[in-house]
Design a protein around this motif. Structure first.
Motif, short mmCIF file in Angstrom:
data_model
loop_
_atom_site.label_atom_id
_atom_site.label_comp_id
_atom_site.label_asym_id
_atom_site.label_seq_id
_atom_site.Cartn_x
_atom_site.Cartn_y
_atom_site.Cartn_z
N ASN A 85 0.79 -1.24 0.00
CA ASN A 85 0.00 0.00 0.00
C ASN A 85 0.82 1.28 0.00
OD1 ASN A 85 -2.32 -1.46 -0.07
ND2 ASN A 85 -2.71 -1.35 2.13
N GLU A 86 2.13 1.18 0.03
CA GLU A 86 2.91 2.42 -0.06
C GLU A 86 2.81 2.95 -1.50
OE1 GLU A 86 6.20 2.30 3.46
OE2 GLU A 86 6.86 1.58 1.51
N VAL A 87 2.94 4.27 -1.62
CA VAL A 87 2.79 4.89 -2.94
C VAL A 87 4.01 5.75 -3.24
CG1 VAL A 87 1.44 6.54 -4.31
CG2 VAL A 87 0.28 4.89 -2.82
N ALA A 88 4.63 5.45 -4.38
CA ALA A 88 5.75 6.26 -4.86
C ALA A 88 5.27 7.09 -6.04
CB ALA A 88 6.91 5.36 -5.29
N VAL A 89 5.87 8.24 -6.22
CA VAL A 89 5.56 9.09 -7.36
C VAL A 89 6.87 9.32 -8.13
CG1 VAL A 89 3.61 10.23 -6.26
CG2 VAL A 89 5.90 11.17 -5.97
N THR A 90 6.74 9.92 -9.29
CA THR A 90 7.95 10.28 -10.03
C THR A 90 8.24 11.74 -9.71
OG1 THR A 90 7.29 8.79 -11.78
CG2 THR A 90 9.02 10.38 -12.30
N PRO A 91 9.22 11.98 -8.84
CA PRO A 91 9.49 13.37 -8.44
C PRO A 91 10.29 14.09 -9.52
CG PRO A 91 10.98 11.90 -7.30
CD PRO A 91 10.14 11.03 -8.20
N PRO A 92 10.29 15.44 -9.46
CA PRO A 92 11.17 16.16 -10.36
C PRO A 92 12.61 15.77 -10.08
CG PRO A 92 9.84 17.68 -9.03
CD PRO A 92 9.57 16.30 -8.53
N GLU A 93 13.48 15.90 -11.05
CA GLU A 93 14.91 15.64 -10.83
C GLU A 93 15.39 16.45 -9.63
OE1 GLU A 93 17.61 13.78 -12.06
OE2 GLU A 93 15.85 12.65 -12.72
N PRO A 94 16.00 15.81 -8.62
CA PRO A 94 16.45 16.60 -7.47
C PRO A 94 17.56 17.57 -7.85
CG PRO A 94 17.05 14.29 -7.23
CD PRO A 94 16.29 14.40 -8.51
N VAL A 95 17.47 18.75 -7.32
CA VAL A 95 18.53 19.75 -7.53
C VAL A 95 19.04 20.14 -6.15
CG1 VAL A 95 19.09 22.03 -8.45
CG2 VAL A 95 17.34 20.63 -9.56
#
Ligand code: SAM
Length: 167
Positions: free
Chosen positions: A10-20
């Motif tokens: 049930n954990e949810v990952a997203v596609t984050p912006p490229e970390p800066v």
């Protein structure tokens, strides 16, 4: 909560912006007894093991006066944490919690904070108790514990404002 970068039921990952990360400067390194996440305390304790905070040049002279404070607030970069979970399951039981309702290391900007007991300062090294991070964790900032600090500069009008005001 993710302990070794795994994803649980049930954990949810997203596609984050490229970390800066270029906007931050690592000002030192934290030396602790823990080389594995699973061995770290979940939160540091005031009577925990003595750890060393090493301050890099040119920042060592910024330590002037810290010895006056029994407690310091330490901000650090939880560099080995994943950053993409919005829902996490700290107990691995399928129940999920929003990232911002947790103090998990897994967050979009993996900043950890601890209040530490200052044992002593030797040159560019602080000896403290109360940390919970891996050996080698980068240091972001140090400040006196808020409850011990009285502003040195003159008061400002906002200091006395109370009540509601629409932003
Ligand atoms: N006290 C801080 C806070 O509340 O913001 C951090 C709490 S966090 C729950 C502490 C956990 O982060 C440790 O038990 C360990 O599992 C993990 N951790 C520690 N150092 C880390 C690092 N450098 N990178 C990734 N995870 C780390």
């Amino acid at each position: 909560m993710v302990r070794e970068n795994e994803i649980r039921e049930n954990e949810v990952a997203v596609t984050p912006p490229e970390p800066v990360d270029a906007g931050l400067v690592f000002i030192g390194r934290i030396h602790t007894p823990w080389d594995q996440r699973l061995l770290c305390p979940r939160q540091g304790r005031a009577d925990g093991p003595l750890c060393r905070i090493e301050i890099f040049e040119p920042w060592a002279q910024a330590l002037r006066g810290v010895e006056a404070f029994e407690r310091l607030e330490v901000l650090y970069w939880l560099d080995r944490a994943r950053r993409d979970l919005v829902l996490q399951s700290p107990a691995s039981n399928g129940k999920v919690h929003g990232t911002f309702s947790l103090r998990s290391p897994v967050r979009p900007n993996p900043i950890g904070t601890s209040i530490v007991q200052l044992d002593r300062v030797e040159g560019n090294v602080l000896f403290v108790r109360g940390l919970d991070c891996l050996d080698g964790t980068p240091l972001l900032d140090l400040k006196p514990d808020r409850s011990l600090f009285k502003p040195i500069a003159a008061p400002q009008p906002g200091d006395d404002e109370t009540g509601e005001k629409a932003a």
